[in-house]
Structure formats: structure tokens, C-alpha cells
Scaffold this motif. Structure first.
Motif, PDB file in Angstrom:
ATOM      1  N   SER A   1       0.880  -1.122   0.073  1.00  0.00           N
ATOM      2  CA  SER A   1       0.160  -0.040  -0.165  1.00  0.00           C
ATOM      3  C   SER A   1       0.909   1.443   0.049  1.00  0.00           C
ATOM      4  O   SER A   1       0.622   2.269  -0.771  1.00  0.00           O
ATOM      5  CB  SER A   1      -1.164  -0.316   1.110  1.00  0.00           C
ATOM      6  N   ALA A   2       2.076   1.114   0.672  1.00  0.00           N
ATOM      7  CA  ALA A   2       2.790   2.478   0.877  1.00  0.00           C
ATOM      8  C   ALA A   2       3.602   2.739  -0.531  1.00  0.00           C
ATOM      9  O   ALA A   2       3.750   3.800  -0.804  1.00  0.00           O
ATOM     10  CB  ALA A   2       3.849   2.255   1.867  1.00  0.00           C
ATOM     11  N   SER A   3       3.940   1.614  -1.272  1.00  0.00           N
ATOM     12  CA  SER A   3       4.624   1.780  -2.519  1.00  0.00           C
ATOM     13  C   SER A   3       3.730   1.531  -3.763  1.00  0.00           C
ATOM     14  O   SER A   3       4.437   1.766  -4.811  1.00  0.00           O
ATOM     15  CB  SER A   3       5.679   0.475  -2.541  1.00  0.00           C
ATOM     16  N   HIS A   4       2.493   1.397  -3.561  1.00  0.00           N
ATOM     17  CA  HIS A   4       1.349   1.294  -4.756  1.00  0.00           C
ATOM     18  C   HIS A   4       2.197   0.070  -5.392  1.00  0.00           C
ATOM     19  O   HIS A   4       2.299   0.080  -6.841  1.00  0.00           O
ATOM     20  CB  HIS A   4       1.353   2.442  -5.559  1.00  0.00           C
ATOM     21  N   VAL A   5       2.370  -1.069  -4.831  1.00  0.00           N
ATOM     22  CA  VAL A   5       2.801  -2.207  -5.961  1.00  0.00           C
ATOM     23  C   VAL A   5       2.045  -3.283  -5.295  1.00  0.00           C
ATOM     24  O   VAL A   5       1.290  -3.312  -4.357  1.00  0.00           O
ATOM     25  CB  VAL A   5       4.339  -2.465  -5.830  1.00  0.00           C
ATOM     26  N   GLY A   6       2.215  -4.653  -6.029  1.00  0.00           N
ATOM     27  CA  GLY A   6       1.869  -5.841  -5.587  1.00  0.00           C
ATOM     28  C   GLY A   6       2.768  -6.800  -5.065  1.00  0.00           C
ATOM     29  O   GLY A   6       4.257  -6.401  -5.380  1.00  0.00           O
ATOM     30  N   MET A   7       2.622  -7.860  -4.767  1.00  0.00           N
ATOM     31  CA  MET A   7       3.828  -9.110  -4.436  1.00  0.00           C
ATOM     32  C   MET A   7       3.059 -10.481  -4.647  1.00  0.00           C
ATOM     33  O   MET A   7       2.040 -10.646  -4.664  1.00  0.00           O
ATOM     34  CB  MET A   7       4.140  -8.796  -3.102  1.00  0.00           C
ATOM     35  N   ASP A   8       4.390 -11.163  -5.233  1.00  0.00           N
ATOM     36  CA  ASP A   8       3.812 -12.566  -5.442  1.00  0.00           C
ATOM     37  C   ASP A   8       4.961 -13.324  -4.480  1.00  0.00           C
ATOM     38  O   ASP A   8       6.156 -13.116  -4.790  1.00  0.00           O
ATOM     39  CB  ASP A   8       4.067 -12.996  -6.859  1.00  0.00           C
ATOM     40  N   ILE A   9       4.326 -13.883  -3.378  1.00  0.00           N
ATOM     41  CA  ILE A   9       5.293 -14.486  -2.496  1.00  0.00           C
ATOM     42  C   ILE A   9       4.940 -16.143  -2.480  1.00  0.00           C
ATOM     43  O   ILE A   9       4.010 -16.408  -3.027  1.00  0.00           O
ATOM     44  CB  ILE A   9       5.135 -14.082  -0.884  1.00  0.00           C
ATOM     45  N   PHE A  10       6.004 -16.895  -2.514  1.00  0.00           N
ATOM     46  CA  PHE A  10       5.876 -18.413  -2.643  1.00  0.00           C
ATOM     47  C   PHE A  10       6.010 -19.089  -1.272  1.00  0.00           C
ATOM     48  O   PHE A  10       7.024 -18.993  -0.633  1.00  0.00           O
ATOM     49  CB  PHE A  10       6.724 -18.748  -3.601  1.00  0.00           C
ATOM     50  N   MET A  11       4.760 -19.825  -0.858  1.00  0.00           N
ATOM     51  CA  MET A  11       4.892 -20.352   0.335  1.00  0.00           C
ATOM     52  C   MET A  11       6.180 -21.434   0.388  1.00  0.00           C
ATOM     53  O   MET A  11       6.548 -21.469   1.521  1.00  0.00           O
ATOM     54  CB  MET A  11       3.641 -21.329   0.360  1.00  0.00           C
ATOM     55  N   ASP A  12       6.426 -22.100  -0.605  1.00  0.00           N
ATOM     56  CA  ASP A  12       7.481 -22.941  -0.650  1.00  0.00           C
ATOM     57  C   ASP A  12       9.031 -22.471  -0.487  1.00  0.00           C
ATOM     58  O   ASP A  12       9.910 -23.179  -0.096  1.00  0.00           O
ATOM     59  CB  ASP A  12       7.500 -23.888  -1.863  1.00  0.00           C
ATOM     60  N   PHE A  13       9.128 -21.031  -0.724  1.00  0.00           N
ATOM     61  CA  PHE A  13      10.142 -20.311  -0.408  1.00  0.00           C
ATOM     62  C   PHE A  13      10.439 -20.077   1.077  1.00  0.00           C
ATOM     63  O   PHE A  13      11.627 -19.724   1.300  1.00  0.00           O
ATOM     64  CB  PHE A  13      10.371 -19.097  -1.192  1.00  0.00           C
ATOM     65  N   LEU A  14       9.221 -19.885   1.637  1.00  0.00           N
ATOM     66  CA  LEU A  14       9.473 -19.390   3.184  1.00  0.00           C
ATOM     67  C   LEU A  14      10.236 -20.284   3.845  1.00  0.00           C
ATOM     68  O   LEU A  14       9.839 -21.460   4.217  1.00  0.00           O
ATOM     69  CB  LEU A  14       8.129 -19.221   3.689  1.00  0.00           C
ATOM     70  N   PRO A  15      11.264 -19.769   4.758  1.00  0.00           N
ATOM     71  CA  PRO A  15      12.140 -20.497   5.677  1.00  0.00           C
ATOM     72  C   PRO A  15      11.491 -20.713   7.104  1.00  0.00           C
ATOM     73  O   PRO A  15      11.083 -19.896   7.639  1.00  0.00           O
ATOM     74  CB  PRO A  15      13.362 -19.520   5.982  1.00  0.00           C
ATOM     75  N   ALA A  16      11.060 -22.045   7.083  1.00  0.00           N
ATOM     76  CA  ALA A  16      10.154 -22.007   8.367  1.00  0.00           C
ATOM     77  C   ALA A  16      11.005 -22.182   9.565  1.00  0.00           C
ATOM     78  O   ALA A  16      12.226 -22.695   9.692  1.00  0.00           O
ATOM     79  CB  ALA A  16       9.603 -23.584   8.375  1.00  0.00           C
ATOM     80  N   GLY A  17      10.669 -21.501  10.873  1.00  0.00           N
ATOM     81  CA  GLY A  17      11.288 -21.504  11.846  1.00  0.00           C
ATOM     82  C   GLY A  17      11.501 -22.627  12.924  1.00  0.00           C
ATOM     83  O   GLY A  17      10.422 -23.542  12.630  1.00  0.00           O
ATOM     84  N   GLU A  18      12.133 -22.636  13.752  1.00  0.00           N
ATOM     85  CA  GLU A  18      12.279 -23.820  14.480  1.00  0.00           C
ATOM     86  C   GLU A  18      10.966 -23.994  15.243  1.00  0.00           C
ATOM     87  O   GLU A  18      10.194 -22.911  15.793  1.00  0.00           O
ATOM     88  CB  GLU A  18      13.309 -23.488  15.580  1.00  0.00           C
ATOM     89  N   GLY A  19      10.450 -25.175  15.525  1.00  0.00           N
ATOM     90  CA  GLY A  19       9.212 -25.584  16.210  1.00  0.00           C
ATOM     91  C   GLY A  19       8.095 -25.358  15.137  1.00  0.00           C
ATOM     92  O   GLY A  19       7.040 -26.017  15.522  1.00  0.00           O
ATOM     93  N   VAL A  20       8.157 -24.769  14.074  1.00  0.00           N
ATOM     94  CA  VAL A  20       6.947 -24.933  13.107  1.00  0.00           C
ATOM     95  C   VAL A  20       6.439 -26.148  12.658  1.00  0.00           C
ATOM     96  O   VAL A  20       5.219 -26.615  12.757  1.00  0.00           O
ATOM     97  CB  VAL A  20       7.248 -23.992  11.692  1.00  0.00           C
TER      98      VAL A  20
END
Ligand SMILES: Nc1ncnc2c1ncn2[C@@H]1O[C@H](COP(=O)(O)OP(=O)(O)OP(=O)(O)O)[C@@H](O)[C@H]1O
Ligand SMILES: Cc1ncc(C[n+]2csc(CCOP(=O)(O)O)c2C)c(N)n1
Ligand SMILES: [Mg+2]
Length: 313
Positions: A223-242
Motif C-alpha cells: 500500500s505504501a509503494s503502490h505495488v503488488g507482491m507474489d510470495i511463494f509458500m514453498d520459499f518461506l524459511p520455516a522457523g524452529e518449532g513450526v
């Protein structure tokens, strides 16, 4: 007339910002303000934690004090500022023990020292149980990282890993506290060195901390940059315990890694032509997606592409 709860936190802040107008420097809208002084800019922010919302079972008063300082220091880190000084305002129940109050201050002081800052003063009064920490820092000549300068084509990245504070919280709720580290929940570590290196690299186009979770953070940059994002669940680094929580409860990875918050990694975008500058400045990060010319953050998972829901906060 609508109430605060009907408007929500974000709604009322929007109204407040309209009422205030724009000062010189950088006013409300980023993780910290940048206030111009004749001798140079001061980076400043204030944030509060309360016994009601920020004191999970098993937390000590020292952890609570550490957290009070860490959440504000994290807002300096998101700008790339070097922390210098803190002011600590305590509003504490009259029956709280002397030792508990010293322990709160000990935790705050330890976190300040860890970040290279000192507590310069504060305020102490009876209240319902809240600690508010003002943090002041300097850019030392670097350019502050804002939420508003992401460009379509930029790469999206995060420091560290996601979901470990949530995993700690749900471990306690489900009697799994021996299986999961509670440190990310009890004494979060603001990414000060990383923020300084990132702003020094000149590659970063926008940055925000993850206090309210990845989904809210992504939405704020969009919203601040007036852009969109494509984020990929499989790229997200899962933290300890997840993984332990997902296999022992019905709490999802999405809930912990996208929506719960309470973690203090940095989400940032950078110009892909300048990626080497990040490596030259020893910034460690994981790429999670790219900036688009749409207007909302999308999460991609198993061939499905959906707009990220609003976070919990
Ligand atoms: N009462 C207020 N007066 C002026 N500005 C405000 C007020 N409340 C919030 N703001 C500003 O609005 C913005 C709030 O944005 P947001 O909640 O996304 O940021 P944040 O402070 O990083 O959040 P968090 O509390 O999770 O750390 C900040 O720039 C803050 O300075
Ligand atoms: C007892 C208890 N402890 C912790 C949490 C989690 N929590 C509370 S506020 C917040 C986001 C940041 O808030 P802020 O708006 O202050 O930046 C998170 C993750 C909870 N729900 N209950
Ligand atoms: Mg913030």
C-alpha cells in the motif's frame, strides 16, 4: 459515531495521520520517524507492550522488559538506523513487587546494551500494566529504508526464519513446551546489524519489520509503494518449532508463518541488479518472491494464487 474497535488500529491511525498533516523529514507511516535537527537527523519511534497482550504464560518480568525494548529497537532496525538511546515509560499495577519492576528494567537494559544503546530516562506511574519504550537512533549518513519505494521487478526477501514465536506460543498452549524453543517468543532479537548492513548496501528499496506478521507487513509495503507482491509458500524459511507444531496440533504453517506475528525479522525488497551489494555487506537473507505492478500481496501455494488475508492485528 464509530468506536475505536469498529475502526480498528489501522483505521484510527489513518484518521490521526490525516489530522496531523506531514511534518518535515519522515512522519507517521514508516516503522520510525526521521526527525531533522540542525546537527543531523534523529530516527525515532515509540511502541508499547501490555501485561494483557504481550505477556504469554511462562514469560518472566525480565523477558517482558527485554521485549519492551526489542519491539522498539526493531522499528529502528527496519529503517537501518543504529540505536543510541531509549526512554522507558512504566505504567504498573500498585501491587506489583519491587523486584519485578527492577527485573523489567534489567531486561530492558540488557536489550539496550545488546543493541549498542543506553536507557537515558523514562517515566514511572501506577497503571494497568504497560511499558512504553521510545527508541532514538542515527543513520550515520546512510539512507533510511522506507516502506514506500518498492518497484515492480524488485526481489522480495526476509532475514532469518518465520513462525518460531508463534510455534513457541502454541507449544505452551498445547503442552509441547519441552519440544520447542521458547526464546523467539520470550526474548525476540531485533535485526539491528542486518538493518544497518542492508541500508549501507544501497540495494534495498523498501523494508519493514514483521511485528504483525508477514501478511500485514507485505500489505503495508504494497500500500505504501503502490505495488503488488507474489510470495511463494514453498520459499518461506520455516522457523524452529513450526514443523513440530503442525504435526502435533491442527495449527497450520500459514497461521504461524504468515499471520501470527510477534517476530522481528525484516521483510525487504531490493533492486535485482544490486544483489551483489547485499552479499558484499554480509546480509544473510532468503528470497521469497517478487514485486509486481498489481496492488496487493498474493501467496502462491500448490498451484493456487490467492490474496493474503489480513493479519490478526
Ligand atoms: N497516535 C499516533 N500519532 C501519530 N502517529 C501515529 C500514532 N499511532 C501510530 N502512528 C504512526 O503510524 C504508523 C503505524 O504504523 P504500523 O502500526 O504499521 O507501524 P509500527 O509502529 O511499526 O507497528 P508495530 O506497533 O507493530 O511496531 C507509524 O509510523 C506510527 O508512527
Ligand atoms: C498472551 C499473548 N501473548 C502474545 C500474543 C501475540 N501477540 C500479541 S500482539 C502481537 C503482534 C504485535 O503487537 P503490536 O501491535 O504491539 O506490535 C502478537 C503476536 C498474544 N496474542 N497473546
Ligand atoms: Mg514496525
Amino acid at each position: 459515531m464509530v468506536s475505536f474497535s469498529e475502526l480498528g488500529e489501522r483505521g484510527i491511525v489513518k484518521g490521526i495521520r490525516n489530522l496531523l498533516g506531514s511534518p518535515k523529514g519522515i512522519g507517521a507511516g514508516d516503522d520510525s520517524a526521521v526527525i531533522p535537527f540542525p546537527i543531523g537527523d534523529v530516527v525515532a519511534c515509540v511502541d508499547s507492550v501490555t501485561f494483557e497482550r504481550h505477556f504469554p504464560k511462562g514469560m518472566t518480568y525480565e523477558d517482558f522488559g527485554w521485549t519492551a525494548a526489542a519491539v522498539s529497537i526493531s522499528d529502528l532496525a527496519a529503517m537501518g538506523a543504529s540505536p543510541v538511546g531509549l526512554l522507558a515509560a512504566l505504567m504498573l499495577p500498585p501491587d506489583l513487587k519491587e523486584i519485578d519492576i527492577y527485573n523489567i528494567m534489567k531486561g530492558m537494559n540488557n536489550c539496550a546494551h545488546m543493541a549498542g544503546a543506553f536507557i537515558y530516562g523514562g517515566d514511572t506511574k501506577f497503571g494497568q500494566g504497560a511499558v512504553s519504550c521510545t527508541a532514538l537512533g542515527t543513520m550515520n549518513g546512510r539512507k533510511p529504508m522506507l516502506r514506500s519505494e518498492a518497484m515492480p521487478g524488485d526481489i522480495i526477501a526476509v532475514t532469518g526464519s518465520l513462525g518460531s514465536a508463534a510455534a513457541g506460543f502454541y507449544a505452551i498452549e498445547n503442552g509441547l513446551q519441552d519440544k520447542v524453543s521458547l526464546n523467539p517468543l520470550m526474548s525476540p532479537m531485533p535485526r539491528v546489524e542486518e538493518g544497518i548492513a542492508m541500508s549501507g548496501s544501497g540495494a534495498v528499496t523498501s523494508c519493514i519489520d514483521l511485528s504483525d506478521g508477514l501478511a500485514e507487513a507485505a500489505r503495508s509495503i504494497c500500500s505504501a509503494s503502490h505495488v503488488g507482491m507474489d510470495i511463494f509458500m514453498d520459499f518461506l524459511p520455516a522457523g524452529e518449532g513450526v514443523d513440530i507444531i503442525t504435526s502435533n496440533t491442527n495449527i497450520t504453517r500459514e497461521e504461524m508463518m504468515l499471520y501470527w506475528g510477534g517476530e522481528y525479522e525484516l521483510l525487504f525488497t531490493f533492486d535485482k541488479e544490486k544483489r551483489d551489494a547485499l552479499y558484499d555487506h554480509d546480509v544473510e537473507f532468503t528470497i521469497i518472491g517478487k514485486v509486481t505492478n498489481e496492488n496487493a500481496p498474493y501467496i502462491n501455494y500448490e498451484n493456487k494464487r490467492t490474496v493474503m488475508k489480513n493479519g490478526r492485528y
